[in-house]
Design an enzyme around this catalytic site. Sequence first.
Site, PDB file in Angstrom:
ATOM      1  N   GLU A 183       2.928 -15.744   6.466  1.00  0.00           N
ATOM      2  CA  GLU A 183       3.264 -14.731   6.172  1.00  0.00           C
ATOM      3  C   GLU A 183       4.147 -13.190   6.861  1.00  0.00           C
ATOM      4  OE1 GLU A 183      -0.906 -12.956   6.009  1.00  0.00           O
ATOM      5  OE2 GLU A 183      -1.408 -14.584   4.327  1.00  0.00           O
ATOM      6  N   TYR A 229      -9.176  -6.522   2.253  1.00  0.00           N
ATOM      7  CA  TYR A 229      -9.673  -6.214   3.628  1.00  0.00           C
ATOM      8  C   TYR A 229     -10.860  -6.209   4.027  1.00  0.00           C
ATOM      9  CZ  TYR A 229      -5.395  -3.287   4.616  1.00  0.00           C
ATOM     10  OH  TYR A 229      -3.733  -3.128   4.310  1.00  0.00           O
ATOM     11  N   ASP A 276       6.250   1.699   8.436  1.00  0.00           N
ATOM     12  CA  ASP A 276       6.419   0.023   9.065  1.00  0.00           C
ATOM     13  C   ASP A 276       6.485   0.432   9.991  1.00  0.00           C
ATOM     14  OD1 ASP A 276       7.950  -2.056   8.807  1.00  0.00           O
ATOM     15  OD2 ASP A 276       8.085  -2.419   6.457  1.00  0.00           O
ATOM     16  N   MET A 277       6.267  -0.766  11.100  1.00  0.00           N
ATOM     17  CA  MET A 277       6.558  -1.659  11.947  1.00  0.00           C
ATOM     18  C   MET A 277       8.093  -1.483  12.887  1.00  0.00           C
ATOM     19  SD  MET A 277       4.490  -5.040  13.072  1.00  0.00           S
ATOM     20  CE  MET A 277       3.071  -4.790  11.680  1.00  0.00           C
ATOM     21  N   LYS A 284     -13.317 -14.317  14.457  1.00  0.00           N
ATOM     22  CA  LYS A 284     -11.685 -13.971  14.642  1.00  0.00           C
ATOM     23  C   LYS A 284     -11.733 -12.740  15.541  1.00  0.00           C
ATOM     24  CE  LYS A 284      -9.533 -11.604  11.308  1.00  0.00           C
ATOM     25  NZ  LYS A 284      -9.048 -11.173  10.141  1.00  0.00           N
ATOM     26  N   TYR A 285     -12.315 -11.528  14.921  1.00  0.00           N
ATOM     27  CA  TYR A 285     -12.593 -10.143  15.605  1.00  0.00           C
ATOM     28  C   TYR A 285     -13.156 -10.359  17.397  1.00  0.00           C
ATOM     29  CZ  TYR A 285     -10.495  -8.513  11.794  1.00  0.00           C
ATOM     30  OH  TYR A 285      -9.782  -7.926  10.588  1.00  0.00           O
ATOM     31  N   GLU A 323      -2.428  -8.163  13.419  1.00  0.00           N
ATOM     32  CA  GLU A 323      -2.959  -9.692  12.804  1.00  0.00           C
ATOM     33  C   GLU A 323      -1.874  -9.451  11.683  1.00  0.00           C
ATOM     34  OE1 GLU A 323      -7.285  -9.697  10.477  1.00  0.00           O
ATOM     35  OE2 GLU A 323      -6.549  -7.523  12.047  1.00  0.00           O
ATOM     36  N   GLU A 331       0.522   2.040  10.326  1.00  0.00           N
ATOM     37  CA  GLU A 331      -0.181   1.333   9.468  1.00  0.00           C
ATOM     38  C   GLU A 331       1.074   2.015   8.364  1.00  0.00           C
ATOM     39  OE1 GLU A 331      -0.883  -1.260   5.986  1.00  0.00           O
ATOM     40  OE2 GLU A 331      -2.120  -1.211   7.965  1.00  0.00           O
TER      41      GLU A 331
END
Length: 790
Positions: free
Chosen positions: A508, A393, A483-484, A402-403, A499, A456
Amino acid sequence: MSPFATLATTITLEDIQNKATGVFEPHETAVLALSADCQSQGYQAICLPLTTSKWQERWKNMCIMPSIEDAGNEAVIAADKEAEAWRKSPSFLLDEVTITRLDEAEFVLAMASEWLRLDSDDDWVRHDSAIALRQEVAYASYLNVHTIILPPPRNRSQVASYARVINDCLKSVPYMQFSIRLPIYDPAVFQSKESSSPQSHGHHGWSGASSPPHAPTTPKLPISNSYSPGSLRSTKAPEGELNATWEMWDIIRNVCDYNMRLTLALDLTPPLPVNAGVLNRWAAEPVKHIFLPASAFIANVKGYPVLPKGTQAFLRQSMIHRPTFILSGVRSGLHAKGGEPAYAQYVKYLEKSSPSVQATRTQGTVENFGQGYQDYLQNPLQPLMDNLQSITYQTFEQDPVKYHNYEEAIYRALVDLPDSDRIAICVAGAGRGPLVARSLEAVRRSNRQAFIYALEKNPTAWITLQERKAKDWGSSVELVFGDMRYVELPEKVDILVSELLGSFGDNELSPECLDGAMRFLKPNGISIPSSYTAYLAPLSSSKLYNAARESKELKGVETPYVVMFQNVNLLSGDGGGVGGRCGPQIQECWEFMHPRRDVAVDDRGLPFTNSHNVRAARLCFHVPHAGVMHGFAGYFEAVLYGHVGLSIHPQRKDYISKDMLSWFPLFLPLRQPLYLPSNSEVQVSLWRLTNDRQVWYEWYAESFLPVFNAPSPVEQSEDVLGPDGSFFASASTHVAVPSPLIDAVDAFPLSPRSVTSKMGAEPAKPASGVVKIGQTALHNPGGRSSWIGL
């Protein structure tokens, strides 16, 4: 900071002889004295011939017969016996070698005898040259010489014989590096080197295997007699000659099975071609040394040595190899100003001004961030199967670009939303919280009232999120663990931020993850990212090919890898092919969009199957210059929101997300390299497949050459007269088949001249097509070697 360029200088036999006749104290030998002198001038190595002219003379007397008439005399019989004794037990005499001690060899790049003819048309000359090379290699190994530089191949028809001997030497000495001295182009490979006058003692005609004992001792490359050093820069080489030396190298490294101890010593004695595509191919090869003679320099207005602009650009690009520059002839006084130091100083100037060197030494660039990862194969992440470590991370969080773009996309989405007392945002896959922090900053900038859910599944990252909520975020953020794809949120959200992108966009499992999270969105909700596209291009890189097959297992060459490309070359050109049917250099494979409204879902809002995420692509690339395909380069580009995006597409990244650090490209290797001639086409098939447990890729490629047929008008039964006065004997005669050795710029045009009938009728158009010349195996069928777990 370590240098990109290492400097070496050439020491000739004449230099050694001059030093030996003078004073070389306090050093014990002339070579040690010369080595010390060179080191004091800033050189890190010396390059010298391993043997003297005495060895050349003895070999010639043993192995080369002066004439057929002398075949029966006593001297020849004695020479035959001496040669047989030498073949049985090869060895040197003391005066036949230049170094004899370990300390002498410490800084030495040894040059094998350049007069050896490993590719002679004469069988016995090849045989005896091979014995002599093995003898030299064995002696260099005895002295712990780390690198031996081999003479260049000179005979295209016997290059396989040359390669076989090199392969034998590689196997006999396990640690030594072998570097083949090779010009970028050499017209001499097309010229006959051998006549039938003298004979070898094996009774086969040959000449030119050795030069007279009084010949110059500085190694010289065989170049055409049609030009002199003064005329080099105005010479334009035919494209066939430009390809020929590279194709000989390709044969050699294939015969040697891509041995990693076999490298290149590029020689810049001949002029460089102006065609960038021809030069770019060397970026994908293992270039370890660059011979740079003083004659390659020109004088500037003040008389100092400088290089032509084309050579400057090539050497700046070559710094990615971190080569050793071997300077020769720098003590000859060829240029009026500067003396010997000027040449080394100029190489250092090229190093300092190289774009790749500058990027590596500049903080915040991808090249600086990725030091140590160049051409290093990494397995992609398995985000659903594995929980990331905190250090992973932290690495990703070092990417300000990116951010910044994510924050800008969230800000614009907030501004575009209709007025509301409450806006809900969900960060799906919050990690350690960087997107949560950026979302809060976007909310502050937009002056909107928003609440954030941070979702998360990683139980260890969950601890960090709790800490950040307590210290930084307070009641503006609610944490949700799970888990989403399976958890529920208290309410529908206006913006879903994730992300989950990989180097190929979807590799991924971003599509599968977001399938489960789309149920959180309101009917007109916004997904950030809103879409992402995968791109592909054929790639050449002997380094990556060797790395992929290092494990010796099938899995190694059927696994997609994340790689920071460096020693690579994209083989494709923009457009081209028969009828212009080929696409751009880097082509789109497929796209994913979110939210997707056409997927059948169950009562929970989840898809029944994953079949809607299956994809297939069939791409056609034009290959203008001959090369070897070792795999494919994969890239992605994402639209976050509106005109804000992320990209690692080589031609677009600097406009969309310059210096973004989070993603390196994807490399899909081939089990066996596929040779592609100039002006060929490669058709690539790529699939993204899935079942209820995993997702995987399969890939396959075919190669083709264009062909053209003369027209066959029905009304004409007799031979057709062409515009140049020639006759086509048959309507099916192939009239334009580009040679694999002819480069695209010189190949027969894709639209040949029309043939006009004798009666003045409308010209008939020639038929064009392609003929298949090669193919690969189907890679990773059924996900047998690599897959991403659901």
